[in-house]
Design an enzyme around this catalytic site. Structure first.
Site, PDB file in Angstrom:
ATOM      1  N   TYR A 136       0.881  -1.181   0.000  1.00 32.22           N
ATOM      2  CA  TYR A 136       0.000   0.000   0.000  1.00 32.22           C
ATOM      3  C   TYR A 136       0.914   1.226   0.000  1.00 32.22           C
ATOM      4  CZ  TYR A 136      -4.401   2.335   1.543  1.00 32.22           C
ATOM      5  OH  TYR A 136      -5.554   3.085   1.651  1.00 32.22           O
ATOM      6  N   ARG A 150     -12.008   8.682   6.355  1.00 31.73           N
ATOM      7  CA  ARG A 150     -11.667   9.381   7.600  1.00 31.73           C
ATOM      8  C   ARG A 150     -11.181  10.785   7.268  1.00 31.73           C
ATOM      9  NH1 ARG A 150      -9.348   4.538   7.461  1.00 31.73           N
ATOM     10  NH2 ARG A 150      -7.462   5.520   6.665  1.00 31.73           N
ATOM     11  N   TYR A 251     -13.664  -5.621   5.109  1.00 33.36           N
ATOM     12  CA  TYR A 251     -12.230  -5.383   5.336  1.00 33.36           C
ATOM     13  C   TYR A 251     -11.814  -5.242   6.791  1.00 33.36           C
ATOM     14  CZ  TYR A 251     -12.169  -0.308   6.293  1.00 33.36           C
ATOM     15  OH  TYR A 251     -12.295   0.932   6.853  1.00 33.36           O
ATOM     16  N   THR A 264      -6.075 -11.074 -10.455  1.00 34.45           N
ATOM     17  CA  THR A 264      -5.041 -10.042 -10.568  1.00 34.45           C
ATOM     18  C   THR A 264      -4.400 -10.228 -11.941  1.00 34.45           C
ATOM     19  OG1 THR A 264      -4.597 -10.170  -8.192  1.00 34.45           O
ATOM     20  CG2 THR A 264      -2.910  -9.105  -9.543  1.00 34.45           C
ATOM     21  N   THR A 367      -1.551   0.693  -5.121  1.00 35.92           N
ATOM     22  CA  THR A 367      -1.998   1.605  -6.169  1.00 35.92           C
ATOM     23  C   THR A 367      -1.121   2.839  -6.214  1.00 35.92           C
ATOM     24  OG1 THR A 367      -4.213   0.871  -5.648  1.00 35.92           O
ATOM     25  CG2 THR A 367      -4.011   2.774  -7.096  1.00 35.92           C
ATOM     26  N   GLU A 381     -10.884   6.703  -6.672  1.00 39.67           N
ATOM     27  CA  GLU A 381     -10.374   8.073  -6.548  1.00 39.67           C
ATOM     28  C   GLU A 381     -10.891   8.963  -7.671  1.00 39.67           C
ATOM     29  OE1 GLU A 381      -5.890   7.793  -5.420  1.00 39.67           O
ATOM     30  OE2 GLU A 381      -6.538   5.848  -6.182  1.00 39.67           O
TER      31      GLU A 381
HETATM   32 MN    MN Z   1      -3.722  -3.273  -4.420  1.00 44.78          MN
END
Ligand code: MN
Length: 432
Positions: A136, A150, A251, A264, A367, A381
């Site tokens: 990440y 958040r 999650y 993927t 990402t 996004e």
């Molecule tokens: Mn990913």
């Protein structure tokens, strides 16, 4: 760290005419992959619009020593044995192939017999992936997504200290072109009082780099940050397809699960660390006030050359766009330097507790998004969580992906004074 040598010479041309000024595979690239053309899958090297058969090369007297050992290791249906070799042997094979494919090479007539038109070949995954881990490390992605969930504290307190990641699913990694089936799963729509099960309505993409692990490490023997680069055999493009509605419900507290394990897609060529040597750049300095990483994650040489000058792009076509002859529509474009951690830091952190990596393991960076909207690597996004639909050249609008949509990732390494190289296709089309 890989060195720049005669194989990167910008004046080097190939007798394979299509290689000269080829967008992805000029003679300066020479990526490894696995292909088939009628018979069994075997290792190959992309050169222009041709694929050089490593199984044929391995039997030739034109290769010897380390180069021959490497070609033999790459002659089978999976390149794990080639990836496991010390980089010096991969480099010997690269140098020999570069010389054999160069314009004026006296061996041209024999080497021509090792070539197949890529258009006649099927491409497969380049290695048997034992384990796949997704990080990440794209800080602007983490900020953008964090703001949606958040607004007051988009980055959690650990983000700038520890590379965040999760263990992904190796069994569902597929090469470019494999169909993407829309997953069904459990969701809790806004306002609902009980979960539903059905096809994902918020199917998304994630633009990432993939890292192919070369030599592994023994269980209990971490890879030090100053050695981590030696364990990176090469890179690819990676699309971490994500079902946002499944993800939002499942999650917590353990992170992504079924929202990401259904598929993927990777570009099928391993663009080697050797080929990427001219495109190494300094890791962007951390903004003032950010913490310095702990010593096991810090190495001055890695900070000086640990990032890559790669230009990344996401494009889309829909059924209607293809029918009406529209070119793919660019959704985003930005540099790979928008990663908060270097690839060496990811490797060092992954193994810091003793976890063993194996040749052919795959890491995703997370990402990669630019700070502004023109360079974000996910629809989450780009459409601000589905609140701001985008309009395509066909007049169609999208928030998330519909059946028939095709996503095309592209990547290009660019540096002054060197010939640009690319990754080849990383495409997937959504089926119902
Ligand atoms: Mn990913």
């Amino acid at each position: 760290m890989p060195v720049i040598d005669e194989t990167h010479d910008p004046d080097l041309a190939s007798w394979v005419a299509s290689a000269n000024r080829h967008r992805d595979f000029p003679i300066q690239n020479l990526p490894f992959g696995v292909f088939s053309v009628g018979g069994a899958p075997r290792g190959g090297v992309a050169i222009g619009d041709q694929i050089l058969d490593l199984a044929a090369a391995a039997q030739s007297v034109l290769l010897e020593g380390d180069a021959k050992d490497a070609a033999r290791a790459g002659a089978g249906p999976e390149l794990n044995a080639l990836l496991a070799l010390p980089a010096a042997r991969r480099r010997a094979l690269r140098r020999r192939l570069s010389s054999l494919l160069a314009q004026g090479a006296p061996e041209q007539a024999e080497v021509e017999r090792w070539l197949h038109p890529a258009s006649a070949c099927a491409l497969h995954l380049p290695a048997r992936i034992g384990d796949y881990t997704d990080f990440y490390a794209g800080i602007h992605h983490a900020l953008n997504v964090g703001k949606q969930f958040r607004p007051d504290s988009p980055l959690l307190p650990n983000y700038k200290h520890v590379p965040i990641g999760y263990h992904g699913r190796a069994s569902s990694v597929r090469p470019s072109g494999a169909p993407v089936r829309r997953p069904s799963g459990q969701t809790m729509p806004p306002g609902a009082t009980a979960p539903l099960f059905g096809p994902s309505q918020r199917l998304d993409i994630e633009l990432e780099l993939g890292v192919w692990i070369g030599a592994g490490n023994a269980l209990g023997a971490p890879i030090a940050i100053d050695e981590a680069d030696d364990h990176i055999a090469g890179l690819c493009l990676l699309n971490d397809w994500s079902a946002r509605d499944l993800q939002a419900w499942e999650y917590q507290p353990l992170g992504p699960f079924l929202a990401k394990n259904f598929m993927t897609t990777v570009s099928p060529w391993i663009v080697t660390a050797e080929a990427l040597a001219p495109f190494r750049i300094a890791q962007p300095p951390r903004p003032d006030g950010d913490p310095r990483p702990l010593p096991y994650l810090w190495n001055d040489a890695d900070q000086a050359k640990g990032a890559y000058a790669l230009d990344l792009e996401v494009a889309i076509t829909t059924e209607a766009m293809r029918r009406d002859g529209h070119a793919p529509h660019r959704l985003a474009n930005g540099p790979a330097s928008n990663l908060y951690w270097t690839l060496a830091q990811l490797v060092a952190h992954h193994t810091s507790g003793g976890c063993n990596l194996n040749p052919g393991d795959l890491l995703g960076t997370g990402t990669i998004s630019a700070p502004d909207i023109s360079g974000v690597g996910s629809l989450l996004e780009l459409t601000r969580g589905g609140q701001a639909p985008i309009t395509l050249p066909s007049g169609e609008v999208r928030t998330f992906l519909l059946n028939g949509d095709e996503i095309i990732l592209a990547g290009r390494a660019v540096a002054d004074g060197f010939v640009s190289i690319g990754f080849g296709a990383c495409e997937g089309r959504i089926e119902g």
